[in-house]
Write a protein that holds these residues in place. Structure first.
Motif, short mmCIF file in Angstrom:
data_model
loop_
_atom_site.label_atom_id
_atom_site.label_comp_id
_atom_site.label_asym_id
_atom_site.label_seq_id
_atom_site.Cartn_x
_atom_site.Cartn_y
_atom_site.Cartn_z
N HIS A 1 -1.44 6.15 1.00
CA HIS A 1 -2.60 5.79 0.17
C HIS A 1 -3.27 4.50 0.62
O HIS A 1 -4.33 4.14 0.08
N GLY A 2 -2.63 3.78 1.57
CA GLY A 2 -3.30 2.60 2.10
C GLY A 2 -2.63 1.27 1.81
O GLY A 2 -3.16 0.22 2.19
N PHE A 3 -1.48 1.27 1.17
CA PHE A 3 -0.77 0.00 0.93
C PHE A 3 -0.11 -0.47 2.22
O PHE A 3 0.46 0.32 2.98
N LYS A 4 -0.17 -1.79 2.48
CA LYS A 4 0.34 -2.36 3.72
C LYS A 4 1.71 -3.07 3.53
O LYS A 4 2.50 -3.11 4.45
N THR A 5 1.91 -3.65 2.35
CA THR A 5 3.18 -4.33 2.07
C THR A 5 3.82 -3.63 0.88
O THR A 5 3.26 -3.61 -0.23
N ILE A 6 4.98 -3.04 1.12
CA ILE A 6 5.66 -2.24 0.09
C ILE A 6 7.02 -2.89 -0.17
O ILE A 6 7.81 -3.11 0.76
#
Length: 591
Positions: A459-464
């Motif tokens: 979905h486009g999250f970079k830091t999880i």
């Protein structure tokens, strides 16, 4: 119910209590040596050791019997009332003091963190402050007329036994608890600011070593018929049992003398120190008529109010000492009540960071606007002792994750993962031995973590970020984070396992520095997590089952630590430590 009714007798088993069996035994031992010495000097004495130590005219005196009943009733009352309104005053004041000093003197924060012998220095400072707090509250109870009416209850004892120490009117206890809580809180907050919280509070089972030594060396003789003086030199430094007995004397020469608890220096400063040159024959109490006023159990509670009502005149408010009585009482007690009640209100998580409460368009808009960090909180469905609901971790981690996201900014929170490893199912072990616990294998949990991360990456999250509120969640979170980081090392994606939230949050140090022992703190369903849930979701705690589980068998209760010491205010500070540890580590790993 039966446990509550038996709670006063736990005083004899608690190291923190003045009536702890070892302190009683040590006082009896000291008294026996005094008996031997006395007998050798007075060869005509025919009293047996038992008759000397436990004379019937003292032990069975009506005043002493009143003390026994009053001790029982007052201990029950304090457990129900004092704990709610005054137990956390020092913690609250400490936190406010640190915040105030940080706002005004930020550059001096931690300036003395590397001083030599800081553990010793801190113990000395806290001992002196605590002792002065007891002295000044005692001084006010004698010098301010309306406070004295309540303190008369203690001085109405015509004979004294170690139980007499509990012959204190609840109003007296409220005033003393507030004074000690405020001054100790100011001291702790100042120490934490200038020295830091990384120190060893020298204690045994949560009690200061200095206080324990004081209790061991004949403390319980101060409320007794046995004379023990420390001599002309040491009586200038420490309040001896003999000096405290003089404080209880009905002789006008002894009135308002020796207010001190441990140290005599405060009495020397306030010119109230009285050092006996030799043994003095003492009569205890207030004198004939006033002793009769306090001769029944109920009169110990009601007589102060009756005396105040019968003598009250509006013109009294113009008398400085009476006016000061009200002013001092309210200025000390009201802040304690107000701060405890205000701080006990359930905490609320921010309402705009949880993905499950958003539509897909709202989430897409947030991502497009620069929200590229997402937290994956993991909890669990496990037993939490007889006193907490199975969803404890889920309530806690949802709140903490929300606050972490709020502090980080541009961060959302995924739904809490509630199915985690809790032990093998067949045959059951760990938490699975208790009804209601739900467990999955490490493989299922790791796959759930991995596919949750993959979904969020898509979905486009970079830091999880993984935030795990349970110890069993940590290994798989670390493993999955390492695996995915290795897989995506050429992409601008980071998967972070934040273990400081659970393993390096300084909660144990914080509790230790506030006087809790390792056994009291415990591990599972003890002070920490019980306090946290009380702060967030008090309905999830069965307060009637809050007990000391530090001596219980884990396989029977599913808990260890002293859950009876837990409270919502303490929970606020413990949650704050978790949140701060996580935010700091996320920021460090994100740069």
């Amino acid at each position: 119910m039966l446990d509550n009714l038996a709670s006063p007798f736990q005083s004899f088993l608690s190291v923190n209590d003045r009536l702890y069996w070892l302190y009683i035994l040590s006082s009896i031992t000291v008294a026996y040596f005094l008996y031997v010495s006395y007998k050798n000097k007075h060869t005509g004495v025919i009293l047996s050791p038992f008759a000397f130590l436990f004379p019937k005219k003292v032990i069975l005196h009506p005043s002493a019997i009143n003390d026994y009943f009053f001790f029982y009733a007052n201990t029950l009352f304090q457990a129900m009332f004092m704990g709610v309104f005054f137990s956390s005053t020092s913690i609250i004041i400490s936190g406010h003091t640190q915040n105030l000093l940080t706002a005004s003197l930020f550059h001096y924060k931690g300036i003395f963190s590397n001083i030599a012998y800081k553990d010793v220095i801190i113990v000395v400072i806290l001992t002196l402050i605590g002792d002065f707090a007891l002295f000044i509250s005692h001084y006010c109870q004698h010098k301010l007329p309306w406070l004295w009416e309540f303190h008369k209850v203690h001085h109405s004892a015509e004979v004294m036994t170690p139980i007499t120490v509990y012959r204190m009117h609840p109003v007296d206890n409220i005033f003393t608890a507030s004074t000690v809580g405020i001054l100790n809180g100011l001291a702790l907050g100042t120490i934490f600011f200038f020295i830091g919280e990384n120190f060893n509070f020298v204690n045994i089972a949560g009690s200061s070593v200095v206080l324990i030594l004081f209790y061991l060396f004949g403390y319980n003789l101060r409320h007794s018929h046995i004379w023990l003086s420390y001599g002309p030199f040491f009586s200038k430094l420490l309040i001896s049992p003999a000096q405290h007995q003089i404080h209880h004397s009905a002789n006008p020469t002894h009135f308002d003398k020796n207010f001190g608890f441990i140290f005599a220096i405060w009495d020397a400063l306030f010119r109230s120190l009285y050092i006996p040159k030799q043994r003095e024959i003492l009569l205890f109490g207030l004198g004939g008529h006033e002793n009769k006023q306090f001769s029944s159990f109920w009169s110990l509670y009601l007589m102060p109010f009756k005396n105040l009502a019968s003598s009250f005149r509006l013109s009294m408010f113009l008398e400085p000492k009476r006016y000061l009585s009200v002013l001092v009482f309210l200025s000390i007690v009201f802040p304690s009540v107000y701060l405890n009640l205000r701080s006990a209100k359930p905490l609320e998580a921010p309402g705009d960071v949880f993905m499950e409460d958003m539509t897909w368009k709202e989430i897409q808009k947030a991502i497009n606007s620069g929200t590229n960090t997402v937290l994956i909180p993991t909890g669990g469905t496990e037993q939490n002792g007889p006193h907490m609901v199975l969803g404890k971790h889920n309530y806690i981690v949802k709140y903490t994750a929300g606050k972490i996201a709020e502090q980080l900014g541009d961060t959302l929170v995924a739904p809490v993962l509630t199915y985690v490893p809790e032990g093998t199912i067949t045959p059951p072990d760990e938490h699975m031995r208790f009804s209601g616990t739900l467990s999955v294998s490490d493989k299922v949990f790791s796959q759930t973590l991995e596919f949750t991360v993959r979904s969020l990456k898509q979905h486009g999250f970079k830091t999880i970020v993984f935030i795990g509120d349970s110890g069993g969640n940590q290994p798989m979170q670390a493993l999955v984070a390492a695996k995915l980081n290795a897989l995506w090392q050429k992409e601008d994606i980071r998967v972070l396992h934040i273990d400081d939230y659970y393993n390096n949050n300084h909660q144990i140090e914080y509790l230790s520095n506030h006087g809790f022992s390792a056994k009291q703190i415990g591990g599972h369903a003890g002070i920490r997590d019980t306090s946290e849930l009380l702060a967030i979701f008090p309905d999830g705690v069965r307060t009637f089952a809050l007990q000391d589980y530090s001596q219980s068998t884990f396989l029977k209760t599913g808990a260890n630590g002293d859950a009876s010491k837990a409270n919502a205010i303490l929970g606020r500070y413990l949650l704050k430590l978790k949140i701060e540890a996580a935010v700091k580590q996320i920021r460090e790993k994100s740069h």
